[in-house]
Design a protein around this motif. Structure first.
Motif, PDB file in Angstrom:
ATOM      1  N   VAL A  42       2.277  -2.162  11.282  1.00 42.57           N
ATOM      2  CA  VAL A  42       1.495  -0.982  10.920  1.00 42.57           C
ATOM      3  C   VAL A  42       0.812  -1.202   9.566  1.00 42.57           C
ATOM      4  CG1 VAL A  42       1.658   1.461  10.263  1.00 42.57           C
ATOM      5  CG2 VAL A  42       2.888   0.619  12.288  1.00 42.57           C
ATOM      6  N   VAL A  43       1.580  -1.691   8.598  1.00 42.58           N
ATOM      7  CA  VAL A  43       1.032  -1.933   7.267  1.00 42.58           C
ATOM      8  C   VAL A  43      -0.032  -3.028   7.325  1.00 42.58           C
ATOM      9  CG1 VAL A  43       1.581  -2.724   4.923  1.00 42.58           C
ATOM     10  CG2 VAL A  43       3.075  -1.071   6.077  1.00 42.58           C
ATOM     11  N   ASP A  44       0.228  -4.084   8.086  1.00 45.62           N
ATOM     12  CA  ASP A  44      -0.761  -5.155   8.218  1.00 45.62           C
ATOM     13  C   ASP A  44      -2.067  -4.639   8.817  1.00 45.62           C
ATOM     14  OD1 ASP A  44       1.086  -6.896   7.120  1.00 45.62           O
ATOM     15  OD2 ASP A  44       1.604  -7.846   9.037  1.00 45.62           O
ATOM     16  N   ALA A  45      -1.974  -3.744   9.798  1.00 42.49           N
ATOM     17  CA  ALA A  45      -3.179  -3.152  10.389  1.00 42.49           C
ATOM     18  C   ALA A  45      -3.931  -2.330   9.347  1.00 42.49           C
ATOM     19  CB  ALA A  45      -2.814  -2.289  11.598  1.00 42.49           C
ATOM     20  N   ALA A  46      -3.190  -1.630   8.504  1.00 38.03           N
ATOM     21  CA  ALA A  46      -3.826  -0.852   7.449  1.00 38.03           C
ATOM     22  C   ALA A  46      -4.519  -1.765   6.438  1.00 38.03           C
ATOM     23  CB  ALA A  46      -2.795   0.032   6.758  1.00 38.03           C
ATOM     24  N   VAL A  47      -3.906  -2.899   6.127  1.00 36.21           N
ATOM     25  CA  VAL A  47      -4.509  -3.845   5.187  1.00 36.21           C
ATOM     26  C   VAL A  47      -5.798  -4.442   5.765  1.00 36.21           C
ATOM     27  CG1 VAL A  47      -4.179  -6.072   4.031  1.00 36.21           C
ATOM     28  CG2 VAL A  47      -2.356  -4.349   3.960  1.00 36.21           C
ATOM     29  N   VAL A  48      -5.811  -4.706   7.061  1.00 34.57           N
ATOM     30  CA  VAL A  48      -7.040  -5.207   7.687  1.00 34.57           C
ATOM     31  C   VAL A  48      -8.164  -4.174   7.515  1.00 34.57           C
ATOM     32  CG1 VAL A  48      -8.113  -5.773   9.905  1.00 34.57           C
ATOM     33  CG2 VAL A  48      -5.894  -6.757   9.307  1.00 34.57           C
ATOM     34  N   ALA A  52      -8.181  -3.772   0.001  1.00 32.11           N
ATOM     35  CA  ALA A  52      -7.631  -3.499  -1.330  1.00 32.11           C
ATOM     36  C   ALA A  52      -6.166  -3.073  -1.268  1.00 32.11           C
ATOM     37  CB  ALA A  52      -8.461  -2.428  -2.034  1.00 32.11           C
ATOM     38  N   LEU A  53      -5.719  -2.619  -0.122  1.00 37.12           N
ATOM     39  CA  LEU A  53      -4.327  -2.212   0.038  1.00 37.12           C
ATOM     40  C   LEU A  53      -3.377  -3.409   0.017  1.00 37.12           C
ATOM     41  CD1 LEU A  53      -2.259   0.060   0.621  1.00 37.12           C
ATOM     42  CD2 LEU A  53      -2.752  -0.286   3.057  1.00 37.12           C
ATOM     43  N   GLY A  54      -3.866  -4.594   0.318  1.00 35.96           N
ATOM     44  CA  GLY A  54      -3.011  -5.778   0.397  1.00 35.96           C
ATOM     45  C   GLY A  54      -2.190  -6.009  -0.850  1.00 35.96           C
ATOM     46  N   ARG A  55      -2.818  -5.920  -1.996  1.00 33.14           N
ATOM     47  CA  ARG A  55      -2.107  -6.142  -3.267  1.00 33.14           C
ATOM     48  C   ARG A  55      -1.031  -5.081  -3.482  1.00 33.14           C
ATOM     49  NH1 ARG A  55      -5.086  -7.234  -9.004  1.00 33.14           N
ATOM     50  NH2 ARG A  55      -3.191  -7.525 -10.197  1.00 33.14           N
ATOM     51  N   VAL A  56      -1.354  -3.842  -3.193  1.00 33.75           N
ATOM     52  CA  VAL A  56      -0.395  -2.744  -3.361  1.00 33.75           C
ATOM     53  C   VAL A  56       0.763  -2.891  -2.369  1.00 33.75           C
ATOM     54  CG1 VAL A  56      -0.090  -0.238  -3.252  1.00 33.75           C
ATOM     55  CG2 VAL A  56      -2.206  -1.202  -4.182  1.00 33.75           C
ATOM     56  N   ALA A  57       0.440  -3.180  -1.114  1.00 32.79           N
ATOM     57  CA  ALA A  57       1.465  -3.278  -0.076  1.00 32.79           C
ATOM     58  C   ALA A  57       2.447  -4.413  -0.339  1.00 32.79           C
ATOM     59  CB  ALA A  57       0.810  -3.449   1.293  1.00 32.79           C
TER      60      ALA A  57
END
Length: 90
Positions: A42-48, A52-57
């Motif tokens: 789910v998080v990986d889909a959000a990062v795609v 910019a969410l990648g660094r935070v996640a």
């Protein structure tokens, strides 16, 4: 291959993803719907969708229906995954 031998495909569940603090700033929204079989998917889909969410996640904690979990935790349809960046202060 007989029909009974064919692999079945199941769509990944859709969950609500809620973003807090820096995660909200990175996505530009406080919540949205995403699909995935695990919190990590789910998080990986959000990062795609929000690079910019990648660094935070990568440093965030995750809640699944209010309980702290790891990225490996499976999700059920209709669940809520929360992305919590580290907080400073006290």
């Amino acid at each position: 291959m007989r029909r009974s031998e064919m692999p079945t495909t199941t769509a990944a569940p859709t969950v609500t993803v809620r973003y807090w603090a820096a995660a909200r700033a990175a996505t530009g929204t406080d919540s949205e719907q995403r699909a995935g079989a695990t919190v990590g998917e789910v998080v990986d889909a959000a990062v795609v969708a929000h690079p910019a969410l990648g660094r935070v996640a990568s440093v965030a904690s995750f809640l699944l229906d209010g309980r702290k979990v790891t990225r490996d935790q499976t999700v059920a349809p209709g669940a809520t995954v929360e992305v919590l960046p580290p907080f400073a202060g006290g």
